[in-house]
Design a protein around this motif. Structure first.
Motif, PDB file in Angstrom:
ATOM      1  N   GLY C 329       0.819  -1.207   0.000  1.00 45.39           N
ATOM      2  CA  GLY C 329       0.000   0.000   0.000  1.00 45.39           C
ATOM      3  C   GLY C 329       0.855   1.260   0.000  1.00 45.39           C
ATOM      4  O   GLY C 329       0.553   2.229  -0.712  1.00 45.39           O
ATOM      5  N   ILE C 330       1.915   1.229   0.774  1.00 48.51           N
ATOM      6  CA  ILE C 330       2.804   2.404   0.816  1.00 48.51           C
ATOM      7  C   ILE C 330       3.494   2.590  -0.523  1.00 48.51           C
ATOM      8  O   ILE C 330       3.602   3.701  -1.047  1.00 48.51           O
ATOM      9  CB  ILE C 330       3.818   2.250   1.972  1.00 48.51           C
ATOM     10  CG1 ILE C 330       3.066   2.369   3.305  1.00 48.51           C
ATOM     11  CG2 ILE C 330       4.916   3.303   1.870  1.00 48.51           C
ATOM     12  CD1 ILE C 330       3.908   2.124   4.527  1.00 48.51           C
ATOM     13  N   ALA C 331       3.964   1.488  -1.095  1.00 53.99           N
ATOM     14  CA  ALA C 331       4.649   1.551  -2.388  1.00 53.99           C
ATOM     15  C   ALA C 331       3.716   2.141  -3.438  1.00 53.99           C
ATOM     16  O   ALA C 331       4.103   3.043  -4.205  1.00 53.99           O
ATOM     17  CB  ALA C 331       5.121   0.149  -2.792  1.00 53.99           C
ATOM     18  N   ASP C 332       2.474   1.646  -3.467  1.00 56.68           N
ATOM     19  CA  ASP C 332       1.512   2.191  -4.434  1.00 56.68           C
ATOM     20  C   ASP C 332       1.309   3.682  -4.200  1.00 56.68           C
ATOM     21  O   ASP C 332       1.302   4.477  -5.131  1.00 56.68           O
ATOM     22  CB  ASP C 332       0.166   1.463  -4.292  1.00 56.68           C
ATOM     23  CG  ASP C 332       0.243   0.028  -4.823  1.00 56.68           C
ATOM     24  OD1 ASP C 332       1.168  -0.261  -5.617  1.00 56.68           O
ATOM     25  OD2 ASP C 332      -0.600  -0.798  -4.427  1.00 56.68           O
ATOM     26  N   HIS C 333       1.127   4.056  -2.926  1.00 58.68           N
ATOM     27  CA  HIS C 333       0.835   5.452  -2.618  1.00 58.68           C
ATOM     28  C   HIS C 333       1.918   6.407  -3.114  1.00 58.68           C
ATOM     29  O   HIS C 333       1.624   7.518  -3.568  1.00 58.68           O
ATOM     30  CB  HIS C 333       0.646   5.637  -1.116  1.00 58.68           C
ATOM     31  CG  HIS C 333       0.562   7.074  -0.726  1.00 58.68           C
ATOM     32  ND1 HIS C 333      -0.500   7.864  -1.095  1.00 58.68           N
ATOM     33  CD2 HIS C 333       1.431   7.878  -0.066  1.00 58.68           C
ATOM     34  CE1 HIS C 333      -0.286   9.095  -0.659  1.00 58.68           C
ATOM     35  NE2 HIS C 333       0.878   9.119  -0.029  1.00 58.68           N
ATOM     36  N   ILE C 334       3.187   5.995  -3.012  1.00 62.01           N
ATOM     37  CA  ILE C 334       4.251   6.913  -3.446  1.00 62.01           C
ATOM     38  C   ILE C 334       4.604   6.706  -4.913  1.00 62.01           C
ATOM     39  O   ILE C 334       5.604   7.247  -5.403  1.00 62.01           O
ATOM     40  CB  ILE C 334       5.516   6.808  -2.555  1.00 62.01           C
ATOM     41  CG1 ILE C 334       6.166   5.434  -2.668  1.00 62.01           C
ATOM     42  CG2 ILE C 334       5.210   7.133  -1.099  1.00 62.01           C
ATOM     43  CD1 ILE C 334       7.566   5.388  -2.046  1.00 62.01           C
ATOM     44  N   GLY C 335       3.806   5.948  -5.605  1.00 57.50           N
ATOM     45  CA  GLY C 335       3.998   5.814  -7.048  1.00 57.50           C
ATOM     46  C   GLY C 335       5.126   4.890  -7.433  1.00 57.50           C
ATOM     47  O   GLY C 335       5.713   5.022  -8.516  1.00 57.50           O
ATOM     48  N   ARG C 336       5.455   3.970  -6.531  1.00 60.97           N
ATOM     49  CA  ARG C 336       6.520   3.022  -6.851  1.00 60.97           C
ATOM     50  C   ARG C 336       6.054   1.614  -6.465  1.00 60.97           C
ATOM     51  O   ARG C 336       6.531   1.056  -5.483  1.00 60.97           O
ATOM     52  CB  ARG C 336       7.793   3.398  -6.087  1.00 60.97           C
ATOM     53  CG  ARG C 336       8.309   4.789  -6.464  1.00 60.97           C
ATOM     54  CD  ARG C 336       9.757   4.961  -6.105  1.00 60.97           C
ATOM     55  NE  ARG C 336      10.576   3.938  -6.723  1.00 60.97           N
ATOM     56  CZ  ARG C 336      11.836   3.687  -6.362  1.00 60.97           C
ATOM     57  NH1 ARG C 336      12.375   4.369  -5.376  1.00 60.97           N
ATOM     58  NH2 ARG C 336      12.521   2.746  -6.960  1.00 60.97           N
ATOM     59  N   PRO C 337       5.160   1.019  -7.257  1.00 63.72           N
ATOM     60  CA  PRO C 337       4.554  -0.268  -6.887  1.00 63.72           C
ATOM     61  C   PRO C 337       5.582  -1.385  -6.763  1.00 63.72           C
ATOM     62  O   PRO C 337       6.678  -1.304  -7.332  1.00 63.72           O
ATOM     63  CB  PRO C 337       3.597  -0.547  -8.053  1.00 63.72           C
ATOM     64  CG  PRO C 337       4.085   0.294  -9.178  1.00 63.72           C
ATOM     65  CD  PRO C 337       4.708   1.510  -8.556  1.00 63.72           C
ATOM     66  N   LEU C 338       5.211  -2.421  -6.044  1.00 63.29           N
ATOM     67  CA  LEU C 338       6.094  -3.583  -5.903  1.00 63.29           C
ATOM     68  C   LEU C 338       6.185  -4.341  -7.234  1.00 63.29           C
ATOM     69  O   LEU C 338       5.219  -4.448  -7.966  1.00 63.29           O
ATOM     70  CB  LEU C 338       5.539  -4.551  -4.847  1.00 63.29           C
ATOM     71  CG  LEU C 338       5.416  -4.055  -3.408  1.00 63.29           C
ATOM     72  CD1 LEU C 338       5.139  -5.245  -2.481  1.00 63.29           C
ATOM     73  CD2 LEU C 338       6.695  -3.349  -2.956  1.00 63.29           C
ATOM     74  N   VAL C 339       7.362  -4.886  -7.497  1.00 61.29           N
ATOM     75  CA  VAL C 339       7.549  -5.831  -8.601  1.00 61.29           C
ATOM     76  C   VAL C 339       6.696  -7.064  -8.306  1.00 61.29           C
ATOM     77  O   VAL C 339       6.526  -7.446  -7.153  1.00 61.29           O
ATOM     78  CB  VAL C 339       9.021  -6.288  -8.674  1.00 61.29           C
ATOM     79  CG1 VAL C 339       9.183  -7.402  -9.705  1.00 61.29           C
ATOM     80  CG2 VAL C 339       9.951  -5.132  -8.984  1.00 61.29           C
ATOM     81  N   GLY C 340       6.235  -7.714  -9.349  1.00 57.70           N
ATOM     82  CA  GLY C 340       5.656  -9.045  -9.203  1.00 57.70           C
ATOM     83  C   GLY C 340       4.227  -9.017  -8.767  1.00 57.70           C
ATOM     84  O   GLY C 340       3.574  -7.987  -8.884  1.00 57.70           O
ATOM     85  N   PRO C 341       3.660 -10.147  -8.305  1.00 59.61           N
ATOM     86  CA  PRO C 341       4.347 -11.421  -8.098  1.00 59.61           C
ATOM     87  C   PRO C 341       4.630 -12.164  -9.399  1.00 59.61           C
ATOM     88  O   PRO C 341       4.155 -11.759 -10.460  1.00 59.61           O
ATOM     89  CB  PRO C 341       3.345 -12.204  -7.237  1.00 59.61           C
ATOM     90  CG  PRO C 341       2.011 -11.659  -7.627  1.00 59.61           C
ATOM     91  CD  PRO C 341       2.255 -10.207  -7.962  1.00 59.61           C
ATOM     92  N   LEU C 342       5.424 -13.224  -9.300  1.00 61.87           N
ATOM     93  CA  LEU C 342       5.773 -14.037 -10.458  1.00 61.87           C
ATOM     94  C   LEU C 342       4.518 -14.679 -11.036  1.00 61.87           C
ATOM     95  O   LEU C 342       3.606 -15.057 -10.294  1.00 61.87           O
ATOM     96  CB  LEU C 342       6.759 -15.130 -10.032  1.00 61.87           C
ATOM     97  CG  LEU C 342       8.143 -14.597  -9.651  1.00 61.87           C
ATOM     98  CD1 LEU C 342       8.957 -15.685  -8.984  1.00 61.87           C
ATOM     99  CD2 LEU C 342       8.866 -14.036 -10.870  1.00 61.87           C
ATOM    100  N   ALA C 343       4.544 -14.840 -12.327  1.00 59.44           N
ATOM    101  CA  ALA C 343       3.360 -15.346 -13.033  1.00 59.44           C
ATOM    102  C   ALA C 343       2.842 -16.642 -12.414  1.00 59.44           C
ATOM    103  O   ALA C 343       1.668 -16.763 -12.057  1.00 59.44           O
ATOM    104  CB  ALA C 343       3.717 -15.576 -14.492  1.00 59.44           C
ATOM    105  N   GLY C 344       3.743 -17.608 -12.213  1.00 58.40           N
ATOM    106  CA  GLY C 344       3.271 -18.923 -11.784  1.00 58.40           C
ATOM    107  C   GLY C 344       2.956 -19.052 -10.297  1.00 58.40           C
ATOM    108  O   GLY C 344       2.453 -20.074  -9.857  1.00 58.40           O
TER     109      GLY C 344
END
Lengths: 349, 349, 349, 349
Positions: C329-344
């Motif tokens: 949530g914090i990452a999204d808020h500051i405009g830097r979303p988390l990588v991933g998750p992996l497809a599988g």
């Protein structure tokens, strides 16, 4: 003062910094380099506030060149400051003065015995706290004025001069009435109202280095005292905070020659707080004198296992006698013999 | 408390330690081990002075088990302390309070503009120093009582509560007359007469962590205030001394959750002193709120390039507006929204 | 570089310094001031050895103006370095990458379970030590190559990229064969032969800040790697040594924005080593992302109470799921979303 | 080891901790107290991994009682370790050994002159780096094997023993071929593969304390060497990292008596790196010997203003002669005379 511009600073930004320097009343000397431009600020007296420059566009950093302290510096006064006491002891001259006694004054019996034992071993100044700044509010906080009276009685009996701590302007009023030297403790090194008050005292001041104070900050604290008119300041290295818990503090003996280069004020060493461990006090007392300390301040208690504070680092009186013998030889060897012992003192050695 | 004996301690020495523990009024539980014997001291209340034991023959070290602080601990009081102010702001509850304003009160124009700008951006408490402890005696030392009067005028105009520093018992008399919160600065964190005086004040106290104070020492300093009867204490992490000079201090944000585990007192963060660099203040304000801080205290100046102190770390008012926007989103996300803004404030966002 | 002369330096001494600067191949710009003369050394490329000047008569001190690092600096390269991995994760771009897993690889069961749990929670990189530098020679030292093989098996099963530590050139040979990222640990940050070897590796390097390394030293260590030709360097803040033992290290989150100003290299944060306490990891992970970290590296163990190393700071898998939710949530808020998750990855949230 | 439970730990939680201790193969001794329960773990050999216990519910903290090092401790071996060299110098006995020479070997002329001058002044061991770990990759990195050959030539000419640094297993192969003592530098104090390799060397090892290493970590690093079979270890205090930049490092002379209490290994002092300032080297050399150091290692260069490294802290040969005279008197006074001079040395004094 040097204003270092960013490598991509524009010529307008360089010009802006130059104009601000002029507006502050100083001269500017730009020095264009291959990587970046730096601008010398010339004509200052060592007290320029860098804040106005830090904020300017294109400025990378501000590097002070002058030292911020003034009257305490060797450049201000070349000769050593010498602090004479009523009992004939001189601190800051050729001789090395020794202050010793318990952490706290606990009772008449305790302080009288401590005084006699340290005088007999050759000390000429008695230490002992009447006002104790303690980390916990539940620890023993000292006897107050009653403690000062006991110290005065010990002086009468032995001829020792007295050094004891003041913790606020109120206690300083009392301390300067009874003691020969007013101590400002490590926790109060940047208690500026107290420093200013000490600067208006007729007594010499023993200023201990703060727990994490740089040498520059120690000298600036002394500058507070000196700027109020009191020239009789004795600095004290007593160990600084460190990441290693093997010793209570990290005893910074190199501070002794460093301070002696930068300042004319005498500096003594406190191996008791510097190490916090009884059997390390004597080796570090030897080391402090070998490093050139102008004096020592050492905790000695008639019975350390019963001490109300700092028992773990207090020497037994016999250990102090042995410490004095070891230290005396080193002091003699480097041409800086110990002060004393006092004329009347029944000598132990 | 655990008394660890040397591996070669004799049984007499072990017995001696046991006897001393009994003489101190506690029970002793020896635990012989394969390498050495340790003796548990049982029945104490967390305030045993270890000095009497350290000095004993055969003793290797003393390990405290109880915590030396008491009333400030979570074990003493489970629920969070909540500090309410007259203007409705509550510190230590679910909401995050923001204090902002200049380092020093410099003039009526400056403090009135600062107050209006920070109120408009959503702060509910105004900071501003009237008594300034400065490292150099030649730096600006504050306007004194005149500064307090200007702060009170700013409160009248904006509804902001006031937090400002006292540096000795005398200035504390004035500060508590004018301000909503009395600040004890980092340099005075172990100024015990001042802490005791603050403990007798009717005002809440903002206690800043000392430059090299451990968290335990910070809590013990708060214990001085609490033990005099004042329960309204707000702690403040503002960076500690470090070996790296890239930032002014090392901002110890982990202190926030650590204090919240150990104590019921609220703790706020000061990213201005924590970093000392203007463009690092906003990221570290975000980080402090994300770490769970109960509030922020931030330096904002109408024109930082003209500030008489701390200009390099003061935000421009527009930067503060932006900081508040960024911080607000994080605060909302973690379920701890910002306090305010004040009802009457002309809002910027 | 600025050469500051003593206030009483003679004009011969000033001339001597000027001549030495010329002899070193640079230009000299003397700036006489009211207190002292300073001499600018112009034309250098940031790598002048100051030693020849320090020793000269009349010289008070030498102040470097240029930065000693070069290729790692933002001045050398304006745009951010971006490190792409085979599994699609990118470190140093807009997104925040998460590395997680146990301190040490202990068994196939342990590492496979850890990998599945962290992948399911959204991590895209698996950490796990095969070569463990331990303070005591008697602690578990890792499974070596067998550990690397288990990591590779975990990658096959989950798609996670692998980061693991090399402790000498020999282990680096093996690590670069099996892993996606070669880690250089804090204790080896100034192990220059190892840094040079890493600089010749085809793999990206994760360089952890030394226990008491300044940011400048961290950047100079990276310069060793970069100067050998490897541009793919990820820096890591993991806490530095401090005087306070409440936390394992002092987590210096301000280093994140500071490094990002000075350098184009990405920097991630390690809240596990940064605090050393399990229940402080999540708040500090939140804080690190809020401060702008380009990634996180977190210790997660299927059963921390049985971990062979660092159990006290390892998250339970469910705690990691919760941490990821909070951080996201914090990452999204500051405009830097988390990588991933992996497809599988079988997702937990 | 002591397991301290939270004050509100349930009896199930206490029982859980007891069971875990039993499962680990040790005995548990619960000690219920008025505030909380502590549990003694008995029967361990000083190498219990606390991680399994830290994570348990109800556990507040784990306090180690045993020391983690073993073979280096005085409890393991009561008598001092004595390290004999081929040229008759003995380190760790009654006499104080002096090692001196340039930071780096730069040329045949330089090292031969340095060797002759330090031998003439009374040193019996020559220092000089052939492999130099430098903070910047652009600084001079040493002459490598060629430097070792020049050192061997200087030994032939003067009779001095040789101490020089190895930076990785490869350079250690060469160093042990040419030198009398293999040095492990401060930056490599926790480079465990290198320590293990040194532990298999037939040469004595000089192990320098890391930049921010605790004394316990220094002893554990020595334990790595000793545990591989090499008993001839000489420790070296050379200053640790501090917050004050007045000196290059903070010279921790109290480490000398502390190490001598805890360990049987000899410990020498390096006042050159300890201070970083030429005119502070002699006072601190005096202090180190007064503190009880078993030897000194001092940088001396025929012409410090031309040194390729560390010129600012190198003594001129005449200054070294004077230092030796001052140190000799202190050494004699405390009953620990200086080793040497070498039979053939043309004496200066």
């Amino acid at each position: 003062m040097l204003i270092v511009m960013k490598h991509n600073a524009t010529s307008q930004e360089v010009q802006g910094a130059v104009s601000t320097i002029h507006a502050m009343g100083y001269q500017a000397r730009p020095m264009p380099g291959s990587q970046r431009t730096a601008i010398g600020l010339v004509g200052n007296d060592g007290r320029v506030d860098k804040a106005r420059l830090v904020g300017l566009p294109g400025v990378l950093e501000i590097i002070p060149v002058s030292r911020p302290y003034k009257q305490v510096s060797r450049e201000w006064r070349e000769e050593d400051t010498v602090v004479p006491l009523a009992n004939g002891t001189v601190i800051g001259g050729r001789e090395v003065a020794v202050m010793a006694g318990p952490c706290s004054v606990e009772s008449e019996g305790q302080i009288m015995e401590a005084a006699e034992r340290v005088a007999a071993a050759g000390a000429t100044i008695l230490r002992g706290g009447a006002y104790k700044p303690r980390t916990s509010p539940y620890s023993f906080q000292g006897l107050g004025v009653e403690g000062l009276r006991l110290l005065a009685r010990a002086r009468e009996a032995t001829g020792l001069a007295i050094v004891t701590e003041a913790v606020d302007p109120e206690s300083l009023d009392s301390v300067e009435e009874y003691a020969d030297i007013v101590q400002i403790g490590a926790r109060n090194m940047q208690n500026y109202p107290l420093l200013r008050r000490a600067g208006r005292s007729p007594r010499p001041v023993l200023l201990k280095r703060g727990l994490a104070a740089t040498i520059k900050e120690l000298l600036l604290a002394a500058e507070y005292i000196l700027s109020e008119g009191n020239p009789n300041i004795i600095l004290c290295e007593r160990g600084v905070r460190s990441f290693d818990t093997e010793t209570r503090n990290l005893f910074d003996l190199a501070a002794i020659p460093v301070v002696q280069s930068l300042s004319h004020l005498p500096i003594i060493a406190d191996p008791s707080h510097g190490t916090g461990i009884r059997d390390k006090v004597t080796p570090m007392a030897r080391a402090a004198v070998a490093a050139g300390a102008d004096g020592l301040i050492v905790e000695v208690h008639p019975d350390p296992s019963k001490a109300l504070s700092d028992g773990a680092q207090s020497l037994h009186p016999e250990e102090f006698v042995e410490m004095m013998a070891q230290v005396r030889g080193i002091a003699d060897h480097i041409g800086r013999p110990l002060v004393g012992p006092l004329a009347g003192a029944r000598q132990t050695v």
